[in-house]
Design a protein around this motif. Sequence first.
Motif, PDB file in Angstrom:
ATOM      1  N   TRP A   1       0.833  -1.181   0.000  1.00 15.45           N
ATOM      2  CA  TRP A   1       0.000   0.000   0.000  1.00 15.45           C
ATOM      3  C   TRP A   1       0.874   1.239   0.000  1.00 15.45           C
ATOM      4  O   TRP A   1       2.033   1.197   0.385  1.00 15.45           O
ATOM      5  CB  TRP A   1      -0.916   0.024   1.219  1.00 15.45           C
TER       6      TRP A   1
ATOM      7  N   GLU B   1      -4.346   1.453   5.562  1.00 13.38           N
ATOM      8  CA  GLU B   1      -5.770   1.667   5.770  1.00 13.38           C
ATOM      9  C   GLU B   1      -5.990   2.251   7.162  1.00 13.38           C
ATOM     10  O   GLU B   1      -5.387   1.810   8.134  1.00 13.38           O
ATOM     11  CB  GLU B   1      -6.494   0.326   5.647  1.00 13.38           C
ATOM     12  N   ARG B   2      -6.831   3.246   7.253  1.00 14.56           N
ATOM     13  CA  ARG B   2      -7.036   3.947   8.526  1.00 14.56           C
ATOM     14  C   ARG B   2      -8.088   3.241   9.374  1.00 14.56           C
ATOM     15  O   ARG B   2      -9.113   2.794   8.873  1.00 14.56           O
ATOM     16  CB  ARG B   2      -7.458   5.378   8.267  1.00 14.56           C
TER      17      ARG B   2
END
Length: 189
Positions: free
Chosen positions: A50, A54-55
Amino acid sequence: MAYTPEKPKAAESSDQLRARIPGWGADLDPRDRPAVPRERFDPNLSGARWEFPERQPEKWPRERSIEHKFLTPVFGTSCPPKGLSGVIRRYAYRRYSEGRAAHWLLLLAADRVDTAESTLRSFVSLRPDNPVTQTGVLSEISHHGLASRRGHGRADVRHHALDPVIVAAPWVLGGWVAYRLARRVAGRR
């Protein structure tokens, strides 16, 4: 065999070990080793799949340092700030940089306030804390508490006289306040 005059057996060869132990030597070939990419320097090889992780979803407004543009992708959620201690924590993060002593002193004060809030919450609950069994006072008697401190060069011996005061003072003070309140309520009736 150890400590005998017999000559020890020679170590088994790789082929013998591979025949006897399933999967032995699976990483002997460098192409099969999981760590091989780390053994070679490749500035483009980070292992990440990535650009930005991802949060984690934010279920309530979280405290974050004023030095940072946004909240870290992953953060703890087990102890959300609550009560007066939460107000103090939010103020420390909103007002002061992490490089300032005021930030950390406010967080220390919030910890102390949280301890007092937890003690008061325990008094209100149906199962209040038991200071005798939960502070380890009984182990001082049953496990030679004083004898373990003498003659061993322990650095914490100097403050042992204060420990009972620090542990017992809030309980004694709380009991005294409860007694005074009970007398006042009984006197009005």
